[in-house]
Scaffold this active site. Sequence first.
Site, mmCIF file in Angstrom:
data_model
loop_
_atom_site.group_PDB
_atom_site.id
_atom_site.type_symbol
_atom_site.label_atom_id
_atom_site.label_comp_id
_atom_site.label_asym_id
_atom_site.label_seq_id
_atom_site.Cartn_x
_atom_site.Cartn_y
_atom_site.Cartn_z
ATOM 1 N N CYS A 1 52.302 63.996 105.064
ATOM 2 C CA CYS A 1 50.968 63.429 105.233
ATOM 3 C C CYS A 1 50.967 62.346 106.303
ATOM 4 C CB CYS A 1 50.483 62.842 103.907
ATOM 5 S SG CYS A 1 48.925 61.961 104.030
ATOM 6 N N CYS B 1 48.053 55.067 102.760
ATOM 7 C CA CYS B 1 47.257 55.532 101.627
ATOM 8 C C CYS B 1 47.908 55.127 100.308
ATOM 9 C CB CYS B 1 47.110 57.052 101.697
ATOM 10 S SG CYS B 1 46.259 57.767 100.288
ATOM 11 N N GLN C 1 43.022 68.740 83.273
ATOM 12 C CA GLN C 1 44.307 68.585 83.945
ATOM 13 C C GLN C 1 44.138 68.939 85.420
ATOM 14 O OE1 GLN C 1 47.028 67.288 82.892
ATOM 15 N NE2 GLN C 1 46.913 67.350 80.663
ATOM 16 N N PHE D 1 43.709 64.757 69.955
ATOM 17 C CA PHE D 1 43.303 64.380 71.319
ATOM 18 C C PHE D 1 43.018 65.663 72.113
ATOM 19 C CE2 PHE D 1 46.438 61.384 69.651
ATOM 20 C CZ PHE D 1 45.755 60.176 69.701
ATOM 21 N N GLU E 1 39.044 65.056 68.394
ATOM 22 C CA GLU E 1 38.800 64.338 69.650
ATOM 23 C C GLU E 1 37.928 63.116 69.374
ATOM 24 O OE1 GLU E 1 38.312 62.812 73.186
ATOM 25 O OE2 GLU E 1 39.746 64.443 72.863
ATOM 26 N N CYS F 1 52.290 61.522 78.750
ATOM 27 C CA CYS F 1 52.127 61.117 80.145
ATOM 28 C C CYS F 1 52.675 59.714 80.374
ATOM 29 C CB CYS F 1 50.657 61.197 80.567
ATOM 30 S SG CYS F 1 49.549 60.165 79.597
#
EC number: 2.1.1.190
Length: 440
Positions: free
Chosen positions: A82, A88, A272, A301, A322, A396
């Site tokens: 990139c 960035c 996702q 979740f 949820e 995550c």
Amino acid sequence: MVLLYTPPQKINKLQREMEVEILDLDYQGLGVAKIQGKTWFVENALPGEKVRIKIKEEKRQFGLATTKKILEASAQRQTPKCQYASRCGGCQNQHIPVEMQREAKQKALFRRLLKLQPEGIEFMPMIVGEAFGYRRRVRLSMLFDGKLKRLEIGFRQKNSAQIVHIEQCEVIEPALNKILSKLTALLSRFSQPKNLGHIELVAADNGVAMLLRYSGKLTENDRTLLLDFAVREELMLFLQDDEKTEQIYGQPPFYQLADNLQLQFDIRDFIQVNSLLNQRMITAALDWLDVQKQDHVLDLFCGMGNFTLPLSRRVKSAVGIEGISAMVEKAKANAERNQCQNVQFYRADLDQNFADEVWATEPFNKILLDPPRTGAAFALNALCRLKAEKILYVSCNPATLVRDAEILLNSDYRVKKVAMIDMFPHTGHLESITLFEKQS
């Protein structure tokens, strides 16, 4: 009057700049060095390199620094693909070969779990996909420079509010780059470009969806410009002002999963961002849980049913929980749309006591959870009482995974399998799936 003695502050004896040798790479892509016995994490540095660093912050147990000059470069250092990589704030690690990035993430994940459970873990191959062109969602900031009469569209600069103007992004899907390259010309024609906020682009499986966020009110001319662009580029177009979001052109976006499942979503909904790895993750999850026709599975979740609906195709019953009411309604609609009749969805705050909820007393023999970065400590303390034979945890955040794993280990569960998922190449994000099994 009593005078209180105040000892002088300890003066940091470290120089603000110094030369160091990089010994290792942490999972976030930071070089690791040792200075006076303390661990330092160094931006833009690879193992084996000698660099001049500038101290950013020193804490009790570790320090943070940035590379000011590379004195001896590693043969493995690569030129970022990139052109905006040095400025960035999106991808931090394109100077690191993707194989090295993945190995660092996997090593960190495995090492943390081994500290909790030294034996009996099956370390599975990492789940990987494309190194570039993998993101199906991008959010772009906009700023109109009144002096230069120029509209900047791009990403926030690292550690800054400044916008790096871009015409192309190497990590987003080609369909999004096609639209991105045309946005400056389109939006520069607006009558009030200073009112533009941000743009979101999503590559759905039925086309590209675009959301324009703005303040005030669009003129009829500006609205016509957008509609003409949407028709020409075959976009699903959404507008968001200070009061509402509306879709003004195209069909509702959706994405497809195996078993002919089709999940419809709103452009603002969480999905996702890596389509290929989402499918591979779902496949691995169902395989590891060894789902059977007689199973009763709980999915926590659950969002709009990303795991729940594929589960429902293979089990006797599936229940999704949820916390966001709107997502529960979309999950129910997706279940009806896909004719999934053995699945139910409920709204519940999983950080609060849910023992009296109607679903909480059902005899689930398998559980899947995909919590946010904060983890699922409260929920797991309650779920352990269900004594499910298998629990699959999608994480995550390795820190909260380890914390939550300890809860399960203290309730007679053991780590059976674990795999690293490279959902976001060239970033410091570490995703994983871990299977826990109840000891008989």
